[in-house]
Scaffold this motif. Structure first.
Motif, mmCIF file in Angstrom:
data_model
loop_
_atom_site.group_PDB
_atom_site.id
_atom_site.type_symbol
_atom_site.label_atom_id
_atom_site.label_comp_id
_atom_site.label_asym_id
_atom_site.label_seq_id
_atom_site.Cartn_x
_atom_site.Cartn_y
_atom_site.Cartn_z
ATOM 1 N N LEU A 151 0.826 -1.206 0.000
ATOM 2 C CA LEU A 151 0.000 0.000 0.000
ATOM 3 C C LEU A 151 0.860 1.257 0.000
ATOM 4 O O LEU A 151 0.550 2.238 -0.694
ATOM 5 N N ALA A 152 1.946 1.228 0.763
ATOM 6 C CA ALA A 152 2.851 2.380 0.782
ATOM 7 C C ALA A 152 3.491 2.578 -0.584
ATOM 8 O O ALA A 152 3.625 3.715 -1.074
ATOM 9 N N ALA A 153 3.886 1.459 -1.222
ATOM 10 C CA ALA A 153 4.489 1.553 -2.553
ATOM 11 C C ALA A 153 3.486 2.074 -3.579
ATOM 12 O O ALA A 153 3.860 2.722 -4.564
ATOM 13 N N GLY A 154 2.189 1.807 -3.342
ATOM 14 C CA GLY A 154 1.132 2.292 -4.242
ATOM 15 C C GLY A 154 0.549 3.610 -3.816
ATOM 16 O O GLY A 154 -0.524 3.992 -4.303
ATOM 17 N N HIS A 155 1.248 4.309 -2.878
ATOM 18 C CA HIS A 155 0.830 5.620 -2.381
ATOM 19 C C HIS A 155 -0.560 5.582 -1.743
ATOM 20 O O HIS A 155 -1.319 6.546 -1.830
ATOM 21 N N TRP A 156 -0.912 4.460 -1.136
ATOM 22 C CA TRP A 156 -2.151 4.295 -0.390
ATOM 23 C C TRP A 156 -3.388 4.597 -1.230
ATOM 24 O O TRP A 156 -4.382 5.124 -0.740
ATOM 25 N N GLN A 157 -3.313 4.206 -2.504
ATOM 26 C CA GLN A 157 -4.443 4.470 -3.403
ATOM 27 C C GLN A 157 -4.838 3.197 -4.142
ATOM 28 O O GLN A 157 -4.776 3.112 -5.373
ATOM 29 N N ILE A 158 -5.213 2.176 -3.396
ATOM 30 C CA ILE A 158 -5.638 0.904 -3.978
ATOM 31 C C ILE A 158 -7.159 0.904 -4.105
ATOM 32 O O ILE A 158 -7.876 1.123 -3.130
ATOM 33 N N SER A 159 -7.667 0.665 -5.310
ATOM 34 C CA SER A 159 -9.113 0.671 -5.545
ATOM 35 C C SER A 159 -9.742 -0.656 -5.134
ATOM 36 O O SER A 159 -9.225 -1.728 -5.457
ATOM 37 N N LEU A 160 -10.862 -0.568 -4.419
ATOM 38 C CA LEU A 160 -11.610 -1.767 -4.037
ATOM 39 C C LEU A 160 -12.750 -2.066 -4.997
ATOM 40 O O LEU A 160 -13.432 -3.079 -4.849
ATOM 41 N N THR A 161 -12.956 -1.192 -5.969
ATOM 42 C CA THR A 161 -14.098 -1.361 -6.876
ATOM 43 C C THR A 161 -13.694 -1.687 -8.303
ATOM 44 O O THR A 161 -14.542 -2.046 -9.121
#
Length: 478
Positions: A208-218
């Motif tokens: 999540l940190a590597a993805g800048h805390w922008q993981i989509s759940l939809t």
């Protein structure tokens, strides 16, 4: 023949036991030490493994969003929770393990049929899971000591020398736990299950940190039509039911050690709808994060750990997943055959002896060859797995609808009882099981029925339950 101290729905301690049907391990549990946390930890041990991680991640790769995977598996685990409570209640009230519970509906001798089916499935998977855990250990050893690579260049019976060393080491380590009885199993799974949460949470924070805390759940990597999404959603719920149909059948092996039914329900609640779906959601979030960070969905956590490029992290991760695999192996694939084999010859085979036989058999079947054969895994083990639904349906209907939860536990250990039926076999149970098991296996294995295959366990359970209820009621009417 001595009288045994028996507990359960009806107690008749004066009833003499038959040595061909009784030993200390099959008798009603005397010590009821399993608490809510023990049952919760049992489910953590069973759920926290590479197979379930890959299953949840695979649903995401196939086109379901993280939110859809979460709701589908939550739906499945709620049904499993209900089924586990039904079988758990039988074990907790009677205090006896699965093969003895099977005597209620299949007969004192006929109970060996469901016991052996469950035992064979467990023994094969015990070997396969031990092999999969040994693969993680082999990679760990090569990372720490690259100089051992020459040991991978020569093999025997399909496995190289280092693979044999790691496999036998894990096989022996599990044996140390298994031969010490159910109390040792309880203590092992109490810390084994939670251990992998530490690695999984650390992995999720890192991705999540590597993805800048922008993981989509939809969102999902594949666009599906609404109809296909619905089909896959229900298919996912059906497949998770089939997966847990094995342990649902013999959950009484564990619930028999609980002091009351409330303990069983609470442990199941925290372990199944709550913990299991949380683990699945975390698996999908990590997979979705890998898609954003690396440009591809990585469904194997071991491969993801390797990309951390940190040897201590790799070592800790590999050890954790190996221990977690041992945990699910002991819970799902050892306890059942130990009791099942003891039921065949109680006078000579105890729980420990049955466990040793199971472990040796799991070694002798060369599980790495089985795992590499789709025919064995899909058709042999899949076919046997399809039989579990009909067995569950018969046993649940018999206990709750035919007998109305009234069982004379003492008479389960004697041939002079209503549970002996005709020469030890209930012909109506067999007449119900054979056609419904064949139907379930056909739906599960024949390509033509592939769209319905995820629902084979549910189909087998429903058809066997309805048919058994009908034939037993007709017997009473006659």
């Amino acid at each position: 023949m001595a009288a045994a101290p028996l507990t359960g729905n009806r107690q008749e301690t004066s009833t003499p036991t038959d040595p061909s049907l009784w030993n200390e391990d099959l008798a009603p549990a005397k010590d009821r030490r399993w608490k809510v946390y023990d049952i919760f930890a049992l489910w953590m041990s069973d759920v926290h493994n590479l197979g379930n991680y890959t299953f949840a991640a695979g649903l995401f790769v196939l086109g379901l969003s993280a939110w859809q995977v979460f709701t589908a598996l939550l739906f499945g685990f709620v049904i499993i929770y209900v089924g586990m409570n039904l079988m758990g209640r039988i074990g907790q009230r009677t205090g006896v393990p699965f093969p003895v519970v099977a005597r209620i509906s299949f007969g004192t001798f006929g109970a060996n049929l469901p016991a052996l089916i469950r035992a064979v499935i467990a023994i094969f998977w015990y070997g396969i899971q031990t092999y999969l855990a040994s693969v993680a250990v082999t990679l760990l050893v090569l990372t720490i000591a690259p100089g051992l690579k020459p040991l991978t260049e020569h093999g025997f019976l399909g496995l190289h020398a280092l693979g044999w060393i790691c496999f036998v080491a894990l096989w022996a380590a599990q044996g140390l736990v298994l031969t010490r009885g159910m109390e040792a199993v309880r203590k092992f799974q109490d810390w084994c299950g939670p251990l992998i949460w530490v690695v999984m949470i650390a992995l999720a924070v890192w991705i999540l940190a590597a993805g800048h805390w922008q993981i989509s759940l939809t969102s999902s990597p594949v666009r599906l039509s609404t109809g296909e999404q619905v089909r896959q959603w229900f298919g996912a719920a059906g497949l998770i039911l089939s997966t847990y149909g094995t342990l649902m059948l013999n959950f009484c092996d564990f619930s028999r050690f609980a002091p009351d039914q409330k303990t069983v329900r609470r442990g199941n609640f925290w372990g199944l709808p709550i913990n299991s779906t949380a683990f699945a959601l975390l698996s999908v979030v990590v997979t979705a994060g890998s898609l954003q960070v690396f440009g591809e969905a990585i469904t194997d956590p071991a491969e993801l750990l390797a990309r951390v490029h940190n040897t201590p992290v790799l070592v800790i991760g590999a050890l954790t997943f190996a221990i977690a695999t041992m945990g699910v192996n002991i819970v799902a694939n050892f306890v059942s055959p130990a009791y099942d084999l003891a039921n065949i010859w109680p006078k000579r085979i105890s729980f420990t002896v049955g466990g040793v036989i199971s472990a040796v058999a799991a070694l002798c079947v060369l599980p790495w060859k089985l795992y590499s054969s789709p025919v064995v895994v899909n058709y042999f083990l899949g076919g046997l797995g399809a039989f579990l639904g009909p067995l569950f349906g018969i046993m649940i209907v018999d206990y709750y609808l035919i007998r109305r939860r009234e069982v004379d536990v003492a008479k389960l250990f004697t041939k002079d009882s209503p549970y002996h039926y005709r020469h030890g076999v209930n012909p109506r149970a067999l007449a119900t099981f054979l056609p419904t098991a064949a139907l379930s296996a056909v739906v599960a294995l024949v390509p033509f029925f592939a769209p319905a295959a995820p629902y084979s366990w549910f189909l087998g359970t429903a058809t066997s339950g309805l048919l058994y209820f009908a034939v037993m009621r007709s017997k009473r009417a006659a």
